[in-house]
Design an enzyme around this catalytic site. Sequence first.
Site, PDB file in Angstrom:
ATOM      1  N   HIS A 158     -31.484 -16.116  27.024  1.00 33.72           N
ATOM      2  CA  HIS A 158     -32.795 -16.656  26.505  1.00 33.72           C
ATOM      3  C   HIS A 158     -32.412 -17.789  25.420  1.00 33.72           C
ATOM      4  O   HIS A 158     -32.875 -18.982  25.629  1.00 33.72           O
ATOM      5  CB  HIS A 158     -33.508 -15.672  25.970  1.00 33.72           C
ATOM      6  CG  HIS A 158     -34.685 -16.206  25.133  1.00 33.72           C
ATOM      7  ND1 HIS A 158     -35.795 -16.646  25.901  1.00 33.72           N
ATOM      8  CD2 HIS A 158     -34.982 -16.490  23.992  1.00 33.72           C
ATOM      9  CE1 HIS A 158     -36.587 -17.021  25.143  1.00 33.72           C
ATOM     10  NE2 HIS A 158     -36.279 -17.085  23.811  1.00 33.72           N
ATOM     11  N   HIS A 163     -33.477 -22.507  24.568  1.00 33.92           N
ATOM     12  CA  HIS A 163     -33.657 -23.105  23.639  1.00 33.92           C
ATOM     13  C   HIS A 163     -32.524 -24.020  23.202  1.00 33.92           C
ATOM     14  O   HIS A 163     -32.921 -25.219  22.857  1.00 33.92           O
ATOM     15  CB  HIS A 163     -33.638 -22.111  22.169  1.00 33.92           C
ATOM     16  CG  HIS A 163     -34.791 -21.198  22.066  1.00 33.92           C
ATOM     17  ND1 HIS A 163     -36.148 -21.757  21.935  1.00 33.92           N
ATOM     18  CD2 HIS A 163     -35.192 -19.974  22.285  1.00 33.92           C
ATOM     19  CE1 HIS A 163     -37.039 -20.894  21.928  1.00 33.92           C
ATOM     20  NE2 HIS A 163     -36.480 -19.799  22.144  1.00 33.92           N
ATOM     21  N   GLU A 204     -41.925 -22.203  23.605  1.00 31.28           N
ATOM     22  CA  GLU A 204     -41.534 -20.856  24.394  1.00 31.28           C
ATOM     23  C   GLU A 204     -42.076 -21.151  25.767  1.00 31.28           C
ATOM     24  O   GLU A 204     -41.343 -20.698  26.563  1.00 31.28           O
ATOM     25  CB  GLU A 204     -41.983 -19.352  23.912  1.00 31.28           C
ATOM     26  CG  GLU A 204     -41.602 -19.052  22.479  1.00 31.28           C
ATOM     27  CD  GLU A 204     -39.840 -18.819  22.720  1.00 31.28           C
ATOM     28  OE1 GLU A 204     -39.615 -18.458  24.059  1.00 31.28           O
ATOM     29  OE2 GLU A 204     -39.381 -18.832  21.691  1.00 31.28           O
ATOM     30  N   SER A 223     -35.718 -19.062  30.735  1.00 23.96           N
ATOM     31  CA  SER A 223     -34.778 -18.074  30.661  1.00 23.96           C
ATOM     32  C   SER A 223     -35.132 -16.826  31.689  1.00 23.96           C
ATOM     33  O   SER A 223     -34.685 -15.960  31.592  1.00 23.96           O
ATOM     34  CB  SER A 223     -34.531 -17.550  29.185  1.00 23.96           C
ATOM     35  OG  SER A 223     -35.606 -17.266  28.636  1.00 23.96           O
TER      36      SER A 223
END
Length: 285
Positions: A158, A163, A204, A223
Amino acid sequence: MADNDIYANPPDPDVLELEPVHPGIGDQAYVARRHDLFALCRQHRLGSLGPPHIDYTPEEQRIWREVSPKLDHLHTRHASGIYLQAKRGLGIRADEIPQLSSLSGQLQQMSGIHLVPAEGLIAYRIFYAYIAARGFPCTQFLRHGSKPEFTPEPDMIHDCLGHVPLLVNHDYAELLTVLGRAAVRATSGDHVLALKRLSWFSIEFGLIEEAGETRIFGAGILSSMGEIPFSLSAQVERRPFVTSEVIETDYDSSKMQALLFVIPSFGFLRREVADLVARMGIDVS
Ligand SMILES: [Fe+2]
């Protein structure tokens, strides 16, 4: 979704606590490995030592090699071009787990952001205190191999594949810093909630319009193999990113996201964040 709501003000425990639904909870070797990485990363975080070098096990490399190419295939078709270019530029490969220390060094040169080793979930204000100081907390452990497409908590897949790449982008790095400073300095519950919602629907779960196409830049989507096609499907309502509406919109982190917002550019989002924080009267200088 396959990601926790990191904005829900989780505890910042000094011992590892796996959730009861965690696929690895009955695997003693996995739990022992997680305890080791937890202690090492926590020691490095609290000592401001930077990300430790991790000798990844063959099983961890196998999980990365199973998940990463599948995500990469979906990213090529659906991710923001800015993200794709950044991921290639950082040399993040589908066949080898990257070392955070190397990525952090590259990011520092490109945008002045550094990676902070995170042993797991970090409490909201501590998390944003790192962001405000141009750090980005990043995990170094992998999900359990029995369910490589699922994780009940943010893991390295993730963080690194969701990110990290966009942290090279100047506008993205700047808006993140402003968000972090505002989150740390906000004293009103309404302001904290508004900032959480803005982060959720951008960092997100954000979408971006690029060359007439809707592309993905939110890490929670990027992700997740399920969330990527779902986010662009007819089952999801996609609206233009209007900040006044976004900050009034609630979300459910336990479900696939049925409503998403589309930004026209990272420059736009950066200006929107700065304007919002100014309207809140929060000094982010
Ligand atoms: Fe995340």
